[in-house]
Design an enzyme around this catalytic site. Sequence first.
Site, PDB file in Angstrom:
ATOM      1  N   ARG A 135     -10.297 -11.639   1.846  1.00 17.81           N
ATOM      2  CA  ARG A 135     -11.072 -12.360   1.385  1.00 17.81           C
ATOM      3  C   ARG A 135     -10.596 -13.853   1.238  1.00 17.81           C
ATOM      4  O   ARG A 135     -11.227 -14.733   1.045  1.00 17.81           O
ATOM      5  CB  ARG A 135     -11.582 -12.153   0.235  1.00 17.81           C
ATOM      6  CG  ARG A 135     -10.507 -11.600  -1.015  1.00 17.81           C
ATOM      7  CD  ARG A 135     -10.884 -11.113  -2.516  1.00 17.81           C
ATOM      8  NE  ARG A 135     -10.942  -9.400  -2.224  1.00 17.81           N
ATOM      9  CZ  ARG A 135     -11.514  -8.704  -2.543  1.00 17.81           C
ATOM     10  NH1 ARG A 135     -11.858  -9.026  -3.835  1.00 17.81           N
ATOM     11  NH2 ARG A 135     -11.921  -7.892  -2.764  1.00 17.81           N
ATOM     12  N   LYS A 158       0.818  -0.950   0.043  1.00 20.21           N
ATOM     13  CA  LYS A 158      -0.086  -0.283   0.250  1.00 20.21           C
ATOM     14  C   LYS A 158       1.515   1.641  -0.285  1.00 20.21           C
ATOM     15  O   LYS A 158       1.871   0.708   0.429  1.00 20.21           O
ATOM     16  CB  LYS A 158      -0.869  -0.047   1.651  1.00 20.21           C
ATOM     17  CG  LYS A 158      -1.925  -0.795   1.079  1.00 20.21           C
ATOM     18  CD  LYS A 158      -2.853  -0.862   2.460  1.00 20.21           C
ATOM     19  CE  LYS A 158      -3.903  -1.799   2.858  1.00 20.21           C
ATOM     20  NZ  LYS A 158      -5.193  -1.686   1.385  1.00 20.21           N
TER      21      LYS A 158
HETATM   22  N1  BES Z   1      -8.171  -3.589   3.719  1.00 21.98           N
HETATM   23  C1  BES Z   1      -7.799  -3.347   2.940  1.00 21.98           C
HETATM   24  C2  BES Z   1     -10.006  -2.613   3.149  1.00 21.98           C
HETATM   25  C3  BES Z   1     -10.168  -1.282   3.965  1.00 21.98           C
HETATM   26  C4  BES Z   1      -9.213  -0.090   2.727  1.00 21.98           C
HETATM   27  C5  BES Z   1     -10.077  -1.140   5.111  1.00 21.98           C
HETATM   28  C6  BES Z   1      -9.486   1.239   3.226  1.00 21.98           C
HETATM   29  C7  BES Z   1     -10.215   0.649   4.886  1.00 21.98           C
HETATM   30  C8  BES Z   1      -9.367   1.123   4.833  1.00 21.98           C
HETATM   31  C9  BES Z   1      -8.289  -5.075   1.666  1.00 21.98           C
HETATM   32  O1  BES Z   1      -7.551  -5.718   3.080  1.00 21.98           O
HETATM   33  C10 BES Z   1      -7.973  -4.145   0.595  1.00 21.98           C
HETATM   34  O2  BES Z   1      -6.736  -4.366   1.034  1.00 21.98           O
HETATM   35  N2  BES Z   1      -8.355  -4.141  -0.125  1.00 21.98           N
HETATM   36  C11 BES Z   1      -8.355  -3.573  -1.535  1.00 21.98           C
HETATM   37  C12 BES Z   1      -9.130  -5.155  -2.597  1.00 21.98           C
HETATM   38  C13 BES Z   1      -8.288  -4.606  -4.049  1.00 21.98           C
HETATM   39  C14 BES Z   1      -7.102  -4.688  -4.246  1.00 21.98           C
HETATM   40  C15 BES Z   1      -9.001  -4.958  -4.485  1.00 21.98           C
HETATM   41  C16 BES Z   1      -8.841  -2.250  -1.979  1.00 21.98           C
HETATM   42  O3  BES Z   1      -9.953  -2.146  -1.001  1.00 21.98           O
HETATM   43  O4  BES Z   1      -8.232  -1.570  -2.420  1.00 21.98           O
HETATM   44 MN    MN Z   2      -6.000  -5.693   1.803  1.00 19.17          MN
END
Ligand code: BES
Ligand code: MN
Length: 513
Positions: free
Chosen positions: A356, A282
Amino acid sequence: MKITVRPGGIAQTSSECIILGIYEGERSLEEPARVVDRASAGMLQEIMQSGDFKGERYRSFLLYQPREIAARRIMLVGLGKRKDCTLDKIRGAAAQGARAVRDLGLHELLMPATFARIPGVPPTGIIRALAEGVMLGLYAFDEFKTTNEGKKKNVIEAVTILVENAQELQAARDAARKAEIIARAVQVVRDLVSRPANSATPAFMARTAKTIAKTSGLVCTVLSPSQAKKLGMGCFLGVAQGSREPAQFIVLEYVPAKAQHADTIVLVGKAITFDSGGISLKPARGMERMKDDMSGGAAVLGIMQAAAQLKIPLRVIGIVPATENLPGGAALKPGDVITSLSGKTVEIITTDAEGRLILADALAYAQRYKPHAIIDLATLTGACITALGNDVAGVMGTDEQLINKIKEAAAATSEKVWQLPLWEEYSELLKSDIADIKNAAGRDAGAITGGCFLKAFTGKTPWVHVDIAGPAWTEKDRPYLPKGATGFGVRLIINLLENWKKKGYIKGEKVNR
Ligand code: BES
Ligand code: MN
Ligand code: ZN
């Protein structure tokens, strides 16, 4: 803090401070306020007519040493216009009043059970909202502050709710006790989510689960990584393999009395104790927030505690897969293919779609209990925040009746949800060239494709997914939601479990009032 319910008159009971709710723009006062007004030679009316305080929602106003009133002070709190007043506003007003009293440096407060009235809501409903509001509003997390200035040094130790009618005393006490159990569970969740990831590790989550099991009468089983490996939890362990912290697959079980007749509900909670994104790292900005990526798992632990203490007549299983998502040398890579507990193979498109993956194995594991329903809570997608904002959870699933139950619980608790569809066209987007399914599609409909991925692991069991990425944390300070971890999900799911056997009242479009 201790909440006591006792009988007595508002003018005769001594206290450091009474909190009184006041409706906006009304000439005649409600009962407890009228008593205070009379005993203070019309002081309340005078203040309201002067315009210094009109009862605007959540505004507070302090009266000192009113004559002929046993209490030292009165904190007036605005309820806003009567026609707009809901249980949620009462919860907020109680919270706001209690915070104002705390900020004065006082340690004790008193509220009348008739603080506010809502047509059709029994006195016990108001009492629950008051007790919840006070406890949730006064929450602070200062375990990591070492100085007195850093700590919220003012603490309310005793809260008394006064009941005029002695016949209602027992029901009032039961209502306050229930609210206390639920608010304490929310506090447990907020503590866990607020705790930094170097302290709230998967092992810490497992220890917390064991403590909750011991004190609340649950059975706790924690699978180690080697046990998980023997079972074939390739997705869960795939996420864990980039971290040095051993993953923990936590299972809590609550068995009620007369268990033979009880429905079985499995609750699954995502517990990524830190989500760096893994190899699909990230951006640095804001990454510190990703300690809250175990909010779903924490909520499940809190719900299990409350369900046991409330003696809910259902068999409730809590499953919390806990691990970090880090980019270590052994980490999963984009393009890797792993095998889930269900036997399905998964192509990794991004290692940041890790929630997931751990849920896939947890949902497959949940089938072993032959449940009537599976509900998962997860901070699954940023896309859900894009779609619905920060205050609303996305719900999606395979059973409209179960979804409607969640909507009803949401309407009752003001833990808001909004349904998203899981049409087949969306599932198509997850087709992989090399494996049975891939863990991410493009940017479009991200919250939904996350739900579709989970759906592939739920078999025939009625299932609902609650994406709490938005409401698990608040950057805004609100009356009963102090800035930070909210504990979202506890009040929602406990309400659902409490009303499990009740017939639904939501039909067609009339949802989410
Ligand atoms: N934990 C994150 C989702 C999230 C993002 C929660 C911001 C709270 C605030 C999750 O694991 C994630 O990174 N999801 C990705 C999925 C994508 C890569 C398909 C997302 O939402 O960008
Ligand atoms: Mn994630
Ligand atoms: Zn995540």
